[in-house]
Design an enzyme around this catalytic site. Structure first.
Site, short mmCIF file in Angstrom:
data_model
loop_
_atom_site.label_atom_id
_atom_site.label_comp_id
_atom_site.label_asym_id
_atom_site.label_seq_id
_atom_site.Cartn_x
_atom_site.Cartn_y
_atom_site.Cartn_z
N TYR A 15 0.48 -1.61 -0.08
CA TYR A 15 0.09 0.19 -0.23
C TYR A 15 0.69 1.09 -0.04
O TYR A 15 2.15 1.30 1.23
CB TYR A 15 -0.50 0.30 1.50
CG TYR A 15 -1.75 -0.71 1.65
CD1 TYR A 15 -3.45 -0.66 0.99
CD2 TYR A 15 -1.58 -2.19 2.01
CE1 TYR A 15 -3.82 -1.59 0.99
CE2 TYR A 15 -3.10 -2.72 2.55
CZ TYR A 15 -4.11 -2.62 2.07
OH TYR A 15 -5.25 -3.81 2.06
N LYS A 36 7.88 5.47 -6.90
CA LYS A 36 8.95 4.65 -6.89
C LYS A 36 8.70 3.31 -6.03
O LYS A 36 8.97 2.15 -7.48
CB LYS A 36 8.94 5.21 -5.04
CG LYS A 36 10.35 4.23 -4.34
CD LYS A 36 11.18 4.35 -3.27
CE LYS A 36 11.94 4.44 -2.24
NZ LYS A 36 12.82 4.09 -3.22
N ARG A 48 -7.66 0.77 -3.98
CA ARG A 48 -8.21 0.39 -2.61
C ARG A 48 -9.41 1.99 -2.50
O ARG A 48 -8.83 3.35 -2.30
CB ARG A 48 -7.36 0.45 -1.59
CG ARG A 48 -8.45 0.50 -0.03
CD ARG A 48 -8.17 0.09 1.23
NE ARG A 48 -7.60 0.93 1.91
CZ ARG A 48 -6.81 0.93 3.00
NH1 ARG A 48 -6.57 -0.73 3.93
NH2 ARG A 48 -6.17 1.53 3.62
N GLU A 81 -12.99 -7.05 7.38
CA GLU A 81 -11.88 -6.73 8.75
C GLU A 81 -12.99 -6.20 9.61
O GLU A 81 -12.73 -4.60 10.57
CB GLU A 81 -11.07 -5.15 8.17
CG GLU A 81 -12.21 -4.52 7.28
CD GLU A 81 -11.05 -3.10 6.64
OE1 GLU A 81 -9.79 -3.07 6.79
OE2 GLU A 81 -11.38 -2.26 5.83
N ASP A 105 -8.05 -2.62 12.02
CA ASP A 105 -10.59 -2.90 11.68
C ASP A 105 -10.80 -4.05 12.45
O ASP A 105 -11.77 -3.99 13.54
CB ASP A 105 -10.34 -2.04 10.71
CG ASP A 105 -10.24 -0.78 10.53
OD1 ASP A 105 -10.64 -0.18 10.90
OD2 ASP A 105 -9.60 -0.81 9.37
N ILE A 127 3.20 -2.14 4.23
CA ILE A 127 3.28 -0.87 4.30
C ILE A 127 4.53 -0.31 3.82
O ILE A 127 4.67 0.79 3.25
CB ILE A 127 3.14 -0.45 4.85
CG1 ILE A 127 3.77 -0.83 6.55
CG2 ILE A 127 1.13 -0.84 5.79
CD1 ILE A 127 3.75 -0.41 7.70
N HIS A 128 5.83 -1.12 3.92
CA HIS A 128 6.93 -0.09 3.74
C HIS A 128 8.81 -1.57 2.28
O HIS A 128 7.94 -2.55 2.40
CB HIS A 128 7.42 -0.27 4.82
CG HIS A 128 8.66 0.67 4.86
ND1 HIS A 128 10.01 0.15 4.59
CD2 HIS A 128 9.33 2.44 5.48
CE1 HIS A 128 11.20 0.95 4.17
NE2 HIS A 128 10.31 2.44 4.97
N ASP A 154 1.41 -40.32 2.58
CA ASP A 154 0.96 -40.89 1.94
C ASP A 154 0.09 -39.35 0.92
O ASP A 154 0.29 -38.58 0.79
CB ASP A 154 -0.20 -41.43 2.18
CG ASP A 154 -0.87 -40.04 3.80
OD1 ASP A 154 -0.64 -39.93 3.64
OD2 ASP A 154 -2.25 -40.90 4.26
N1 COA Z 1 5.38 2.58 -1.17
C1 COA Z 1 6.36 3.06 -1.37
N2 COA Z 1 7.49 3.15 -1.39
C2 COA Z 1 7.80 3.81 0.15
C3 COA Z 1 6.31 3.47 0.71
C4 COA Z 1 5.52 2.72 0.36
N3 COA Z 1 4.29 1.97 0.96
N4 COA Z 1 7.10 3.60 2.06
C5 COA Z 1 7.85 4.38 2.11
N5 COA Z 1 8.51 4.43 0.74
C6 COA Z 1 9.77 4.81 0.23
C7 COA Z 1 9.62 6.58 0.59
O1 COA Z 1 9.38 7.44 0.06
C8 COA Z 1 11.61 6.83 0.66
O2 COA Z 1 12.06 6.61 -0.34
P1 COA Z 1 12.57 8.34 -1.03
O3 COA Z 1 14.10 7.97 0.20
O4 COA Z 1 13.03 7.54 -2.51
O5 COA Z 1 11.68 9.14 -0.93
C9 COA Z 1 12.41 4.88 1.29
O6 COA Z 1 10.83 3.94 0.97
C10 COA Z 1 11.97 4.93 2.07
O7 COA Z 1 11.33 5.07 3.12
P2 COA Z 1 11.06 5.70 4.96
O8 COA Z 1 11.83 6.91 5.16
O9 COA Z 1 11.81 4.33 5.71
O10 COA Z 1 9.72 5.77 4.98
P3 COA Z 1 9.25 6.91 5.77
O11 COA Z 1 9.00 7.91 7.24
O12 COA Z 1 9.27 7.49 4.32
O13 COA Z 1 7.33 6.19 5.47
C11 COA Z 1 5.57 5.15 5.86
C12 COA Z 1 6.52 5.81 6.66
C13 COA Z 1 4.84 4.17 6.99
C14 COA Z 1 4.38 6.67 6.12
C15 COA Z 1 5.51 5.14 4.91
O14 COA Z 1 6.00 3.82 5.08
C16 COA Z 1 3.42 4.44 3.90
O15 COA Z 1 3.41 6.17 3.55
N6 COA Z 1 3.52 3.25 4.11
C17 COA Z 1 2.21 3.18 3.92
C18 COA Z 1 0.70 3.67 4.40
C19 COA Z 1 -0.36 2.91 3.69
O16 COA Z 1 -0.65 2.92 2.69
N7 COA Z 1 -1.28 2.70 4.53
C20 COA Z 1 -2.99 1.87 4.59
C21 COA Z 1 -2.24 1.07 4.16
S1 COA Z 1 -2.62 -0.16 5.76
MG MG Z 2 -8.95 -1.00 7.48
#
Ligand code: COA
Ligand code: MG
Length: 289
Positions: free
Chosen positions: A9, A20, A67, A130, A157, A223-224, A271
């Site tokens: 996500y 990215k 989503r 959820e 959730d 999420i990462h 088996d």
């Molecule tokens: N998708 C794509 N790229 C992502 C990413 C994701 N979910 N999360 C981090 N990255 C990228 C960042 O942009 C960064 O790239 P860059 O250096 O080229 O700018 C790199 O990965 C490292 O990120 P980092 O600094 O470790 O994390 P952050 O502090 O920027 O972000 C979160 C942390 C949790 C806010 C982020 O991971 C995020 O937004 N996750 C998804 C949240 C979401 O969609 N939630 C709803 C569904 S449960």
């Molecule tokens: Mg949810």
């Protein structure tokens, strides 16, 4: 069935993360979020950003998912009308409580496909289970739409809906998590496992991903970016597992030719169910290549 080990996500309002994911990351599924990952005052902007991404970015081999906000929110209709004509591979619907909501979305997608000249039925559906109601109504939900390819279980959730306390040992969600995997299997769907929110903890993620694999899940919500490789590694069987599986299948074929059903290998009874498990391991190994 399509490989869905990793479903990553990112907030639909975050162009940098979407770009990215499309350009550099190799998640099986990229899910641009319009729901809870997006602040209320950025909902409209997120919709436009996701629309631009669908129109301009090449996602390579990743499945392009969006989503939407839940069907009973005032945001849902604009989400659907903006995104669906732009041919995402699939729509992820959160907080699915009943078969009715999937039937409604299915009919609306058919309408959009007709109007936009998209092949009928080509937009897939993934339903997030959820809520307590969603778990109770699984039997109807899994049969609600031929577009449905996967059930996603949302632990955070769900725990809220249940009035449960969320823990790291996941006992409070075990019944629902397992029920989602079971209904998915019974109706030929994939099941996608819970989010591991502590994204700096690779060991903990690996443990939980393995547990999901063992419970029958086809993949995990992420999420990462750092979580992708960990989960792909978990879903790829080890060299030892592959060797074991090959020996089981070979021994089975030899024993079968000699007229034996059950037989012994390394002091273990083998088996049919074990042979099928071994074949599953070989399939996963092939998918991981
Ligand atoms: N998708 C794509 N790229 C992502 C990413 C994701 N979910 N999360 C981090 N990255 C990228 C960042 O942009 C960064 O790239 P860059 O250096 O080229 O700018 C790199 O990965 C490292 O990120 P980092 O600094 O470790 O994390 P952050 O502090 O920027 O972000 C979160 C942390 C949790 C806010 C982020 O991971 C995020 O937004 N996750 C998804 C949240 C979401 O969609 N939630 C709803 C569904 S449960
Ligand atoms: Mg949810």
């Amino acid at each position: 069935m399509r490989l869905r080990r990793s479903l990553l996500y990112m907030p639909g309002s975050d162009w940098r993360k979407i770009e990215k994911a499309a350009r550099e990351l190799e998640a099986d599924c990229v899910c641009m979020d319009l729901e809870d990952g997006v602040a209320l005052d950025r909902k409209a902007e997120a919709r436009e950003t996701v629309a631009r991404a669908l129109q301009t970015l090449d996602f390579g081999r990743s499945e392009r998912l969006v989503r939407l906000n839940a069907l009973d929110t005032p945001l849902y209709t604009a989400d659907l009308e903006t995104v669906a004509p732009l041919r995402p591979d699939g729509i992820v619907l959160p907080k699915v409580n009943s078969a009715e909501s999937l039937r409604t979305l299915d009919a609306q997608l058919s309408e959009v496909e007709r109007a936009a000249g998209i092949a009928a039925g080509s937009t897939s559906l993934l339903a997030i289970i959820e809520t307590a109601a969603g778990v109770v109504h699984l039997r109807e939900i899994v049969q609600a739409s031929p577009r449905l390819v996967a059930l996603i279980f949302g632990a955070e959730d769900f725990a809220t809906s249940l009035g449960a306390v969320r823990t790291s040992h996941n006992t409070e969600v075990l019944y629902a998590r397992s029920k989602v995997a079971t209904y998915a299997a019974a109706f030929g769907l994939q099941a996608i496992d819970i989010v591991y929110t502590n994204f700096r903890d690779a060991k903990g993620l690996e443990r939980e991903a393995r547990q999901g694999l063992e419970m029958g899940f086809a993949g995990k919500q992420l999420i990462h970016p750092a979580q992708i490789a960990v989960v792909h590694q978990v879903y790829a069987p080890s060299a030892e597992e592959v060797k074991w599986a090959q020996r089981v299948v070979q021994a089975f074929e030899a024993q079968q030719a000699a007229g034996a059903g059950a037989f012994a290998l390394d002091g273990r009874m083998i088996d049919m169910p074990l042979v099928q498990q071994a074949r599953r391991v070989l399939e996963r190994a092939q998918a991981a290549d």
